[in-house]
Scaffold this motif. Structure first.
Motif, PDB file in Angstrom:
ATOM      1  N   UNK A  32      54.874  51.585  40.970  1.00 23.32           N
ATOM      2  CA  UNK A  32      54.713  50.026  40.968  1.00 23.32           C
ATOM      3  C   UNK A  32      54.569  49.722  42.516  1.00 23.32           C
ATOM      4  N   UNK A  33      55.893  49.821  43.180  1.00 25.31           N
ATOM      5  CA  UNK A  33      55.671  49.481  44.397  1.00 25.31           C
ATOM      6  C   UNK A  33      54.566  49.843  45.221  1.00 25.31           C
ATOM      7  N   UNK A  34      54.602  51.202  45.464  1.00 19.82           N
ATOM      8  CA  UNK A  34      53.413  51.767  46.560  1.00 19.82           C
ATOM      9  C   UNK A  34      52.134  51.203  46.020  1.00 19.82           C
ATOM     10  N   UNK A  35      51.832  51.205  44.660  1.00 21.58           N
ATOM     11  CA  UNK A  35      50.358  50.888  44.106  1.00 21.58           C
ATOM     12  C   UNK A  35      50.341  49.355  44.293  1.00 21.58           C
ATOM     13  N   UNK A  36      51.152  48.569  44.187  1.00 21.31           N
ATOM     14  CA  UNK A  36      51.026  47.190  44.445  1.00 21.31           C
ATOM     15  C   UNK A  36      50.892  46.681  45.881  1.00 21.31           C
ATOM     16  N   UNK A  37      51.660  47.304  46.633  1.00 19.58           N
ATOM     17  CA  UNK A  37      51.559  47.193  48.134  1.00 19.58           C
ATOM     18  C   UNK A  37      50.167  47.677  48.532  1.00 19.58           C
ATOM     19  N   UNK A  39      47.077  47.737  46.755  1.00 17.77           N
ATOM     20  CA  UNK A  39      46.359  46.765  45.911  1.00 17.77           C
ATOM     21  C   UNK A  39      46.434  45.428  46.645  1.00 17.77           C
ATOM     22  N   UNK A  40      47.468  45.085  46.913  1.00 20.90           N
ATOM     23  CA  UNK A  40      47.720  43.624  47.394  1.00 20.90           C
ATOM     24  C   UNK A  40      47.045  43.660  48.984  1.00 20.90           C
ATOM     25  N   UNK A  41      47.314  44.672  49.710  1.00 20.58           N
ATOM     26  CA  UNK A  41      46.765  44.886  51.193  1.00 20.58           C
ATOM     27  C   UNK A  41      45.132  45.050  50.936  1.00 20.58           C
ATOM     28  N   UNK A  42      44.828  45.739  50.164  1.00 19.34           N
ATOM     29  CA  UNK A  42      43.357  46.177  50.144  1.00 19.34           C
ATOM     30  C   UNK A  42      42.340  45.298  49.016  1.00 19.34           C
ATOM     31  N   UNK A  43      43.008  44.810  48.083  1.00 19.79           N
ATOM     32  CA  UNK A  43      42.316  44.113  46.926  1.00 19.79           C
ATOM     33  C   UNK A  43      42.754  42.783  46.621  1.00 19.79           C
ATOM     34  N   UNK A  44      43.807  42.513  47.394  1.00 23.15           N
ATOM     35  CA  UNK A  44      44.387  40.992  47.329  1.00 23.15           C
ATOM     36  C   UNK A  44      44.847  40.782  45.838  1.00 23.15           C
ATOM     37  N   UNK A  45      45.467  41.801  45.133  1.00 28.08           N
ATOM     38  CA  UNK A  45      45.915  41.562  43.902  1.00 28.08           C
ATOM     39  C   UNK A  45      47.016  42.613  43.593  1.00 28.08           C
ATOM     40  N   UNK A  46      47.949  42.538  42.542  1.00 28.32           N
ATOM     41  CA  UNK A  46      48.751  43.646  42.205  1.00 28.32           C
ATOM     42  C   UNK A  46      48.256  44.490  41.035  1.00 28.32           C
ATOM     43  N   UNK A  47      48.569  45.668  40.632  1.00 26.66           N
ATOM     44  CA  UNK A  47      48.149  46.650  39.919  1.00 26.66           C
ATOM     45  C   UNK A  47      48.134  46.235  38.708  1.00 26.66           C
ATOM     46  N   UNK A 134      51.384  60.030  53.924  1.00 25.17           N
ATOM     47  CA  UNK A 134      51.708  58.612  53.619  1.00 25.17           C
ATOM     48  C   UNK A 134      50.674  57.812  54.039  1.00 25.17           C
ATOM     49  N   UNK A 135      50.820  56.478  53.848  1.00 21.51           N
ATOM     50  CA  UNK A 135      49.935  55.469  54.067  1.00 21.51           C
ATOM     51  C   UNK A 135      50.302  54.659  55.410  1.00 21.51           C
ATOM     52  N   UNK A 136      49.258  54.273  55.990  1.00 18.99           N
ATOM     53  CA  UNK A 136      49.730  53.488  57.225  1.00 18.99           C
ATOM     54  C   UNK A 136      50.431  52.143  57.085  1.00 18.99           C
ATOM     55  N   UNK A 137      50.268  51.448  56.008  1.00 19.09           N
ATOM     56  CA  UNK A 137      51.061  50.387  55.887  1.00 19.09           C
ATOM     57  C   UNK A 137      52.484  50.690  55.513  1.00 19.09           C
ATOM     58  N   UNK A 138      52.615  51.605  54.995  1.00 21.57           N
ATOM     59  CA  UNK A 138      54.242  52.090  54.616  1.00 21.57           C
ATOM     60  C   UNK A 138      54.992  52.313  55.741  1.00 21.57           C
ATOM     61  N   UNK A 139      55.233  51.168  56.816  1.00 19.23           N
ATOM     62  CA  UNK A 139      55.593  51.111  58.132  1.00 19.23           C
ATOM     63  C   UNK A 139      57.149  51.835  58.155  1.00 19.23           C
ATOM     64  N   UNK A 140      57.958  51.097  56.913  1.00 25.64           N
ATOM     65  CA  UNK A 140      59.216  51.602  56.934  1.00 25.64           C
ATOM     66  C   UNK A 140      59.450  53.094  56.861  1.00 25.64           C
ATOM     67  N   UNK A 141      58.813  53.860  55.934  1.00 26.26           N
ATOM     68  CA  UNK A 141      58.694  55.376  55.742  1.00 26.26           C
ATOM     69  C   UNK A 141      58.381  55.923  56.786  1.00 26.26           C
ATOM     70  N   UNK A 142      57.231  55.563  57.633  1.00 20.12           N
ATOM     71  CA  UNK A 142      56.732  56.060  58.731  1.00 20.12           C
ATOM     72  C   UNK A 142      57.850  56.096  59.873  1.00 20.12           C
ATOM     73  N   UNK A 143      58.501  54.925  59.811  1.00 22.53           N
ATOM     74  CA  UNK A 143      59.656  54.997  60.840  1.00 22.53           C
ATOM     75  C   UNK A 143      60.941  56.094  60.677  1.00 22.53           C
ATOM     76  N   UNK A 144      61.097  55.988  59.397  1.00 23.12           N
ATOM     77  CA  UNK A 144      62.229  56.844  58.715  1.00 23.12           C
ATOM     78  C   UNK A 144      62.004  58.188  59.229  1.00 23.12           C
ATOM     79  N   UNK A 145      60.786  58.539  58.996  1.00 21.09           N
ATOM     80  CA  UNK A 145      60.133  60.093  59.081  1.00 21.09           C
ATOM     81  C   UNK A 145      60.393  60.430  60.811  1.00 21.09           C
ATOM     82  N   UNK A 146      59.952  59.471  61.475  1.00 24.16           N
ATOM     83  CA  UNK A 146      59.853  59.813  62.982  1.00 24.16           C
ATOM     84  C   UNK A 146      61.254  59.677  63.423  1.00 24.16           C
TER      85      UNK A 146
END
Length: 176
Positions: A32-37, A39-47, A134-146
């Motif tokens: 739900x979280x990753x799908x909503x993020x 769709x909100x970013x690319x489609x302007x709506x939630x799943x 991962x996706x570019x918009x998941x900045x928290x995850x990317x920072x954790x991995x780095x």
């Protein structure tokens, strides 16, 4: 195999059957979280509920069942609070997937505990390398991995939502 450290005594991460109800609940929240993020970013709506149910049904998580995979559940003070999955891609490479910490436990070290437990489990499975997308918009995850030594690598898959790929070499586990 469980993982707990002195710095965060509330966290315990251990393998758990992916079909267990608490695992399914965490996976649903993750989706739900990753799908909503997305769709909100690319489609302007939630799943929509239909989209979520269709996507959940299409991704059975069968690849997170031993011997070719593993599901890790993180508990904070006994409460199911986080998850991560591993799937074997080859004899010595595993993919880290579905890394998720429930919002109320973010900032408590859960991501670090998941990564340490996942790397320990990957080594026990015989892996010498962990990869993930991962996706570019998941900045928290990317920072954790780095922060934990993952470096950007060339694409190894063509997933619909894969935009950036990371990898990390692991130290082989000593043979008994």
């Amino acid at each position: 195999m469980t993982h707990n450290s002195e710095g965060h005594p509330g966290w315990v991460v251990a393998p758990t059957p992916v079909r267990r109800s608490e695992a399914a609940a965490l996976l649903r929240e993750y989706y739900v979280e990753v799908a909503d993020r997305y769709r909100l970013l690319h489609l302007g709506r939630r799943s929509t509920p239909t989209e979520l149910e269709r996507e959940l049904a299409a991704d059975s998580a069968d690849d997170l069942i031993p011997p070719r995979g593993l599901f890790l559940l993180g508990r904070y003070d006994g409460e199911p609070a986080a998850c991560a999955g591993l799937r074997a891609l080859g004899d010595d490479v595993v993919e880290l997937t579905r890394v998720f910490v429930r919002p109320q436990w973010r900032g408590t070290g859960g991501g670090q505990h998941l990564l340490i437990a996942a790397e320990t489990a990957a080594t026990a499975l015989g892996a010498t390398r962990v990869v993930l997308d991962t996706r570019l918009d998941l900045v928290e995850a990317r920072a954790l991995y780095r922060r934990h030594g993952y470096a950007e690598i060339p694409a190894y898959n063509t997933g619909d939502y894969a935009e950036i790929w990371y990898g990390k070499s692991l130290s082989p586990q000593p043979r008994a």
